[in-house]
Design a protein around this motif. Sequence first.
Motif, mmCIF file in Angstrom:
data_model
loop_
_atom_site.group_PDB
_atom_site.id
_atom_site.type_symbol
_atom_site.label_atom_id
_atom_site.label_comp_id
_atom_site.label_asym_id
_atom_site.label_seq_id
_atom_site.Cartn_x
_atom_site.Cartn_y
_atom_site.Cartn_z
ATOM 1 N N UNK A 86 0.518 -8.729 -5.569
ATOM 2 C CA UNK A 86 -0.943 -8.985 -5.546
ATOM 3 C C UNK A 86 -1.290 -8.896 -3.972
ATOM 4 N N UNK A 87 -0.481 -9.266 -3.097
ATOM 5 C CA UNK A 87 -1.194 -9.589 -1.602
ATOM 6 C C UNK A 87 -1.494 -8.101 -1.216
ATOM 7 N N UNK A 88 -1.031 -6.938 -1.778
ATOM 8 C CA UNK A 88 -1.415 -5.719 -1.230
ATOM 9 C C UNK A 88 -2.932 -5.640 -1.475
ATOM 10 N N UNK A 89 -3.799 -6.199 -2.369
ATOM 11 C CA UNK A 89 -5.248 -6.009 -2.349
ATOM 12 C C UNK A 89 -5.909 -6.993 -1.378
ATOM 13 N N UNK A 90 -5.150 -7.409 -0.429
ATOM 14 C CA UNK A 90 -5.727 -7.944 0.862
ATOM 15 C C UNK A 90 -6.099 -6.705 1.709
ATOM 16 N N UNK A 91 -5.632 -5.538 1.739
ATOM 17 C CA UNK A 91 -5.874 -4.502 2.455
ATOM 18 C C UNK A 91 -7.399 -4.099 2.114
ATOM 19 N N UNK A 92 -7.465 -3.916 0.738
ATOM 20 C CA UNK A 92 -8.912 -3.666 0.264
ATOM 21 C C UNK A 92 -9.838 -4.583 0.597
ATOM 22 N N UNK A 117 -12.568 4.656 1.311
ATOM 23 C CA UNK A 117 -11.168 4.156 1.359
ATOM 24 C C UNK A 117 -10.730 2.955 0.524
ATOM 25 N N UNK A 118 -11.627 1.837 0.862
ATOM 26 C CA UNK A 118 -11.316 0.791 -0.008
ATOM 27 C C UNK A 118 -11.333 0.712 -1.537
ATOM 28 N N UNK A 119 -12.275 1.471 -1.751
ATOM 29 C CA UNK A 119 -12.575 1.775 -3.316
ATOM 30 C C UNK A 119 -11.349 2.543 -3.935
ATOM 31 N N UNK A 120 -11.096 3.432 -3.251
ATOM 32 C CA UNK A 120 -9.783 4.163 -3.622
ATOM 33 C C UNK A 120 -8.509 3.547 -3.748
ATOM 34 N N UNK A 121 -8.438 2.778 -2.686
ATOM 35 C CA UNK A 121 -7.332 1.755 -2.861
ATOM 36 C C UNK A 121 -7.190 0.687 -3.826
ATOM 37 N N UNK A 154 -9.331 -10.246 -7.425
ATOM 38 C CA UNK A 154 -10.769 -10.666 -7.595
ATOM 39 C C UNK A 154 -11.550 -10.526 -6.259
ATOM 40 N N UNK A 155 -10.673 -11.084 -5.267
ATOM 41 C CA UNK A 155 -11.424 -11.016 -4.187
ATOM 42 C C UNK A 155 -11.646 -9.425 -3.595
ATOM 43 N N UNK A 156 -10.586 -8.683 -3.843
ATOM 44 C CA UNK A 156 -10.827 -7.326 -3.540
ATOM 45 C C UNK A 156 -11.802 -6.662 -4.276
ATOM 46 N N UNK A 157 -11.912 -7.045 -5.695
ATOM 47 C CA UNK A 157 -13.079 -6.267 -6.312
ATOM 48 C C UNK A 157 -14.278 -6.568 -6.005
ATOM 49 N N UNK A 158 -14.438 -7.885 -5.681
ATOM 50 C CA UNK A 158 -15.870 -8.349 -5.138
ATOM 51 C C UNK A 158 -16.168 -8.007 -3.708
ATOM 52 N N UNK A 159 -15.171 -7.664 -2.947
ATOM 53 C CA UNK A 159 -15.545 -7.306 -1.750
ATOM 54 C C UNK A 159 -15.915 -5.771 -1.817
ATOM 55 N N UNK A 160 -15.357 -5.195 -2.691
ATOM 56 C CA UNK A 160 -15.989 -3.489 -2.892
ATOM 57 C C UNK A 160 -17.605 -3.674 -3.250
ATOM 58 N N UNK A 161 -17.799 -4.769 -4.200
ATOM 59 C CA UNK A 161 -19.343 -4.884 -4.417
ATOM 60 C C UNK A 161 -20.178 -5.397 -3.414
ATOM 61 N N UNK A 162 -19.711 -6.201 -2.556
ATOM 62 C CA UNK A 162 -20.427 -6.824 -1.287
ATOM 63 C C UNK A 162 -20.754 -5.791 -0.301
ATOM 64 N N UNK A 163 -19.712 -4.907 0.122
ATOM 65 C CA UNK A 163 -20.052 -3.695 1.010
ATOM 66 C C UNK A 163 -20.849 -2.815 0.070
ATOM 67 N N UNK A 164 -20.518 -2.218 -1.159
ATOM 68 C CA UNK A 164 -21.353 -1.457 -1.693
ATOM 69 C C UNK A 164 -22.914 -1.744 -1.797
ATOM 70 N N UNK A 165 -23.271 -3.210 -2.049
ATOM 71 C CA UNK A 165 -24.511 -3.701 -2.110
ATOM 72 C C UNK A 165 -25.313 -3.731 -0.624
ATOM 73 N N UNK A 166 -24.475 -3.968 0.318
ATOM 74 C CA UNK A 166 -24.761 -3.880 1.863
ATOM 75 C C UNK A 166 -25.367 -2.614 2.320
ATOM 76 N N UNK A 167 -24.509 -1.607 1.597
ATOM 77 C CA UNK A 167 -25.043 -0.111 2.100
ATOM 78 C C UNK A 167 -25.943 0.507 1.319
ATOM 79 N N UNK A 168 -26.184 -0.073 -0.071
ATOM 80 C CA UNK A 168 -27.112 0.516 -0.924
ATOM 81 C C UNK A 168 -28.693 0.727 -0.353
#
Length: 196
Positions: A86-92, A117-121, A154-168
Motif C-alpha cells: 500500500x506504500x505504492x499509493x504514496x506516489x499518487x 499521471x496520478x489518476x492513471x497510477x 484513502x489518502x491517494x484517492x482523496x488527493x486526486x479529488x483535491x487536485x481535480x477540485x483545485x483545477x476545476x
Amino acid sequence: TTEAGPQIAPSRAIGPTALTPGYFACVMATGIVSIGAQLIGQQVLASVLFWLALVFYIVLLALNVWRFIAFRRQMIADLHDPARAFGFFTFVAATNVIGAMLVGIGLVTPAAVLLGIATAAWLALGYVVPWTAVLGNSRRPILDSANGTWFIGVVASQSVAVLAAGLEPLFPQWRQGLAILAVVTWSVGVVLYGAC
C-alpha cells in the motif's frame, strides 16, 4: 523458535533494492507544509519547502525507475507484501501534492499533466495492490499484516479529488469532468476509509 534456537530474520539490504514504496511520503509531508506556509503568507518557507519537495520527488522518481529496471524482482515482491504494497499509493498522493503546489503558483498546465499521471497510477494501483497483496495472497490470516500504510489508499484517492477540485475552476472546458472526478475519487476514499 525451533529446536535449533530462535530464528533471526535476515536484514534487508541497503540501497535501491531496499527502497521502500512509501518513501514518497516525504514529498507528501514537505509539500503539504509548503502549501500551508503559502496559505498563511510565509512565502520564504513555502518556497524553500516547495523546492525541497520537488527535489525529493525527482530523486525518488529516478531511484524507483532504477529499482524497476535493475531490481524488478524486489519491487514485485513489495507488491505482494501486504505490509508494504500500500506504500505504492504514496506516489499518487505525492504527485497530487506537487500538482497542488504548482496550482498555487499558477502553473496549471503542468499540474493538469500531473493529475493525469496520478489518476492513471491511482486506477492501476487500485486494482493491482488489493489483488496482489490481499486477495491473491496465499498467506492467511492476511489481516495480521495490516498496518497504517493501508490508509494511504484513502489518502491517494482523496488527493486526486483535491487536485481535480483545485483545477476545476481553471479549466472551464473540463469543468464537468474534473468535478465528477473529484466527487468520485473523494467518495471512493470515504468507502476505503470505512473498509480499512
